[in-house]
Structures are given as structure tokens and as C-alpha cells.
Write an enzyme that holds these catalytic residues in place. Structure first.
Site, PDB file in Angstrom:
ATOM      1  N   ASP A  52       2.557  -4.628  -5.886  1.00  0.00           N
ATOM      2  CA  ASP A  52       2.077  -5.791  -5.131  1.00  0.00           C
ATOM      3  C   ASP A  52       1.916  -7.003  -6.033  1.00  0.00           C
ATOM      4  O   ASP A  52       2.302  -8.123  -5.671  1.00  0.00           O
ATOM      5  CB  ASP A  52       0.742  -5.434  -4.483  1.00  0.00           C
ATOM      6  CG  ASP A  52       0.101  -6.608  -3.765  1.00  0.00           C
ATOM      7  OD1 ASP A  52       0.698  -7.107  -2.796  1.00  0.00           O
ATOM      8  OD2 ASP A  52      -0.999  -7.030  -4.176  1.00  0.00           O
TER       9      ASP A  52
ATOM     10  N   GLU B 191      -2.545   5.130  -6.252  1.00  0.00           N
ATOM     11  CA  GLU B 191      -1.970   3.840  -5.888  1.00  0.00           C
ATOM     12  C   GLU B 191      -1.136   3.243  -7.012  1.00  0.00           C
ATOM     13  O   GLU B 191      -1.608   3.101  -8.143  1.00  0.00           O
ATOM     14  CB  GLU B 191      -3.048   2.819  -5.500  1.00  0.00           C
ATOM     15  CG  GLU B 191      -2.415   1.504  -5.008  1.00  0.00           C
ATOM     16  CD  GLU B 191      -3.425   0.405  -4.758  1.00  0.00           C
ATOM     17  OE1 GLU B 191      -3.212  -0.368  -3.799  1.00  0.00           O
ATOM     18  OE2 GLU B 191      -4.423   0.296  -5.501  1.00  0.00           O
TER      19      GLU B 191
ATOM     20  N   HIS C 228       1.641  -2.806   3.052  1.00  0.00           N
ATOM     21  CA  HIS C 228       2.352  -3.993   3.534  1.00  0.00           C
ATOM     22  C   HIS C 228       3.476  -4.259   2.555  1.00  0.00           C
ATOM     23  O   HIS C 228       3.623  -3.536   1.561  1.00  0.00           O
ATOM     24  CB  HIS C 228       1.414  -5.215   3.580  1.00  0.00           C
ATOM     25  CG  HIS C 228       0.704  -5.455   2.290  1.00  0.00           C
ATOM     26  ND1 HIS C 228       1.330  -5.982   1.184  1.00  0.00           N
ATOM     27  CD2 HIS C 228      -0.575  -5.189   1.900  1.00  0.00           C
ATOM     28  CE1 HIS C 228       0.482  -6.044   0.169  1.00  0.00           C
ATOM     29  NE2 HIS C 228      -0.692  -5.561   0.579  1.00  0.00           N
TER      30      HIS C 228
ATOM     31  N   SER D 205      -4.501  -6.355   1.665  1.00  0.00           N
ATOM     32  CA  SER D 205      -4.615  -4.985   1.166  1.00  0.00           C
ATOM     33  C   SER D 205      -5.885  -4.297   1.638  1.00  0.00           C
ATOM     34  O   SER D 205      -5.913  -3.074   1.790  1.00  0.00           O
ATOM     35  CB  SER D 205      -4.564  -4.974  -0.366  1.00  0.00           C
ATOM     36  OG  SER D 205      -3.276  -5.320  -0.814  1.00  0.00           O
TER      37      SER D 205
END
Length: 431
Positions: A258, A253, A301, A81
């Protein structure tokens, strides 16, 4: 001649920016770990089964391109990250763990810092701690993402042209900002920042800079805060605090998509996606009312190797994760403390367990919360037919979504470093 009202003046400014093709406000949204499988799964999770069609989501409505995510050569093809966020913030490839620095550990300018230098207001609204990899890579510089205290210190100590880098900071992080060796909350308060530690206080904010911390490190799971969606509320408040005639840059965010991916937790993954989707739906309306605003959404990602349909079985069923009253982490703790753990599980899951599932849980050690959490995740993987190939990141390309002024610049395939390069060009022409 009558003076223009504040609303009319704002519209004039918006139209002026629209005419020159450059956005006044820029909102960068990162769905951390949000690979294509997550947005696809969310479409089916959100589907209204009473209709004959599968409806588009806010992600589908604004898809414009794809991006590669690989880090600098020294770190191979799979990014973390920190390197991913540094690519998105500064337009350079760096090593895994790098926070706003290049391969030689030298600081590089970020788009948020460029905005600050241009006189725009700046902020971050995240569900992780505000000194975590992604927000840090926009607002700080450090050789390692794990230097959390040093990164928190830099938010106060490192100035740009004598100013703090961030006007608005919303997310988690008590243990990094209120420490035995230093109380950064009190230091920010002494400089005129409002401090809040409860989401309900967002409605009480007055104009001016703000530090809001709502968790010891990251914030609680979305499933544990269902009474008040946390990211939409923080973004609404951040936008209100940052709005001004000159414009602003806001980093948003959905951090814990994640974390759910790392944990192979399909229930939390869908809840975190829903929290982000609600945020984007609000931003969708905001852009309609403020056409001089650009919103760019992407992922740094993908995480977990998430698969919709496992074991050769051609089906995926999101229904078992739609009615949870708490996160599986919390449920494991509740079951461990309960005298009737199976009944506790059924009440929280929102469905009756079959004999096989009851046997699976009864064979678990109810005092081992971590193991119990694993059993619950496995149970829902079977119910939904979800698969996972990793507890880490994967190297697949990620999607780019955009709305508002200048969204056409992000169409097609590009590298993640191209996204900030475009934003830099937009802002440098505004200086």
C-alpha cells in the site's frame, strides 16, 4: 501400548479437524493495497524469460474469488485501510477511519477476538507498525485509526476474559510503545512477554508470548532488507510461537504494498509483492504439512491506480526494477550525499543511465531528497512503462486467494464482509 509421539499426536488432531471440515488454525493474510494490477505485475516480474511460457505465481495457484470493498454509505464507495480492515475482521461496514467499531463508534467483535474467546492463541505479523490500521482493526477498538498511542495502550490495557488479546506481536512501532509518558515494552516484559528488536533474535525465542518491534513506525522497505526477507521470517517465527493443540489465529499483513502504491513507486511495489509471495510460498508448504490449517489471502483495497503499460504504448518491462540494491528512498539520500550522484544511481539501479535520464537527474536539486526521489520514480516509470492514476486508494474489486482446510467456502464473488462471516461460522461451531 506405546504412547503416541508428539508428531503422531499432532497428525491425529489434524485429521480429526480435517474430518469435521473445520480448520484448527486460521491464518488471515492481507496484502494492503494489493489490487489485481499488483498480482498481475508480480507474475511478469517473477517470469523466467528463458522459458517459453509465463509461469504461474503462488497468487495464481490459489485464486478462488473476488470481493467488493466499499465502506459504509457515509464514506462513499472508496474505503480506507481502517474501514477495509474492520470489514475483514468484524464483518460489518463502517466509516473510513474506524478501528473495530461500527458507524455509531460502538465496539464490534472481531474474528481474532472470537478465536481468543475460544481458547486459541492469537498473533499479528505485519510490516507496518503493529498498531496500524489493519492489525489494530483485528485486535483493538477506537473511533480513529490516527489514535496510535491509545491503540498501543489498548493492547496492554484491554483484556478478554482476563487475558491479553495477543500472544504474538511482530512488526514496527518503537515510537508508540516506548514513549516518554509510557513504556509499554517494559510493561509487557513485566507480564512475561519476551521482547526483541532485531530480526536476528527471532531464532532465539523460547516458547511463550512475544513482542517484537523492528522499526520506529513501519519497518524498513523490503529493498533495504534484502539480506533477510522480513515478512517470511516473522511469519515462520509467529507460527512456531503460536502452535499448540487447540489451534491459533494469525493475522499477517504485507503492509507496505500500500505504501508503495501511495508513493507511485513501482520498484518498492514489486519488492513488497515479492516479500509477500515468499511468505505465501512458505505457507503453501506449511499447509501441505498441516492440512487442518486454513489460509485466506485478500486485499483491503487497491492503491495508486497502478497500470501496466502507459501512454498508449503496448508494453510493460519489469526488468529495470529487478536489480536494485536499495530502495529509491535510500538511493535519493545516497545521491544527495554523494560527490558523484550519477555513478551512485547507476550502481544502485543496476543499469547504465542514458543521456536523457542523466540530464533528468542532473537538472534535479541533489540537496532536495524528496524531489530526487520523485525523479527516480519517474525514471523507472518511463523505463518500465508503468502508469499511476492516483496517490490514494481506488474502488476496484480485489481478489481472494485461499488454501487449506475450508478454502472452498471462499470461492466466487462476495463482499469483503462475507469473509469474516464465514470464519466466524467456522469458529463458533468449534466452541
Amino acid at each position: 501400548m506405546k504412547l503416541l509421539s508428539a508428531v503422531a499426536l499432532s497428525l491425529v488432531v489434524s485429521l480429526a479437524h480435517a474430518e469435521n471440515g473445520k480448520p484448527k488454525n486460521i491464518i488471515m493474510v492481507v496484502g494492503d493495497g494489493m489490487g489485481p494490477a499488483f498480482t498481475t505485475a508480480y507474475r511478469y516480474y517473477a517470469d523466467d524469460k528463458s522459458s517459453p511460457t509465463i509461469e504461474q505465481t503462488v497468487f495464481d495457484r490459489h485464486l478462488v474469488g473476488m470481493a467488493s470493498t466499499y465502506p459504509a454509505r457515509v464514506s462513499g464507495y472508496v474505503t480506507d485501510s481502517a474501514a477495509g480492515a474492520t470489514a475483514l475482521s468484524a464483518g460489518i461496514k463502517s466509516y473510513n477511519g474506524a478501528i473495530g467499531v461500527d458507524e455509531n463508534k460502538q465496539s464490534v467483535k472481531t474474528v481474532l477476538e472470537q478465536a481468543r474467546q475460544n481458547g486459541l492463541k492469537t498473533g499479528v505479523a505485519v510490516t507496518s507498525q503493529i498498531n496500524h490500521a489493519t492489525p489494530a482493526s483485528y485486535a483493538a477498538h477506537n473511533e480513529s485509526r490516527h489514535n496510535y498511542d491509545a491503540i498501543a495502550n489498548s493492547y496492554f490495557d484491554d483484556k478478554l476474559n482476563g487475558q491479553f488479546v495477543l500472544d504474538v506481536m511482530l512488526g514496527g512501532g518503537w515510537k508508540y510503545f516506548i514513549r516518554e509518558d509510557r513504556n509499554l515494552v517494559e510493561e509487557f516484559k513485566s507480564e512475561g512477554y519476551q521482547y526483541i528488536d532485531n530480526l536476528d533474535q527471532l531464532d532465539t525465542l523460547k516458547p511463550g508470548p512475544v513482542l517484537g518491534l523492528f522499526g520506529d513506525s513501519g519497518m524498513p522497505w523490503a529493498l533495504d532488507m534484502q539480506d533477510k526477507p522480513r515478512l517470511p521470517e516473522m511469519v515462520k517465527a509467529a507460527v512456531k510461537q503460536l502452535t499448540n493443540d487447540k489451534g491459533y489465529f494469525l493475522l499477517v499483513e504485507g503492509s507496505q504494498i500500500d505504501w508503495a502504491g501511495h508513493g507511485n513507486d513501482v520498484a518498492s511495489a514489486m519488492a513488497e509483492m515479492h516479500d509477500l509471495a515468499l511468505t505465501l510460498e512458505w505457507l503453501e508448504q506449511y499447509v501441505q504439512e498441516n492440512p487442518d490449517t486454513l489460509v485466506v489471502i485478500t486485499a483491503d483495497h487497491s492503491t495508486g491506480g497502478f497500470t501496466l503499460a502507459a501512454n498508449g504504448d503496448y508494453q510493460w518491462d519489469p526488468d529495470p526494477v529487478k536489480n536494485l540494491s536499495m530502495s529509491l528512498t535510500s538511493l535519493a539520500k545516497e545521491m544527495s550525499a554523494s560527490k558523484t550522484p550519477i555513478e551512485t544511481a547507476e550502481a544502485a539501479l543496476g543499469f547504465e543511465l542514458n543521456d536523457t535520464e542523466k540530464s533528468l537527474l542532473q537538472n534535479a536539486d541533489f540537496k532536495d531528497v524528496k524531489a530526487l526521489y520523485g525523479q527516480l520514480k519517474g525514471l523507472l516509470d518511463i523505463r518500465t512503462n508503468s502508469g499511476w492514476t492516483s496517490s490514494g486508494h481506488t474502488a476496484v474489486d480485489v481478489q481472494i486467494f485461499a488454501m487449506g482446510q475450508g478454502k472452498e467456502h471462499f470461492e466466487g464473488f462476495m463482499d469483503n464482509t462475507d469473509i469474516p462471516k464465514i470464519i466466524f461460522e467456522m469458529m463458533e461451531s468449534e466452541k
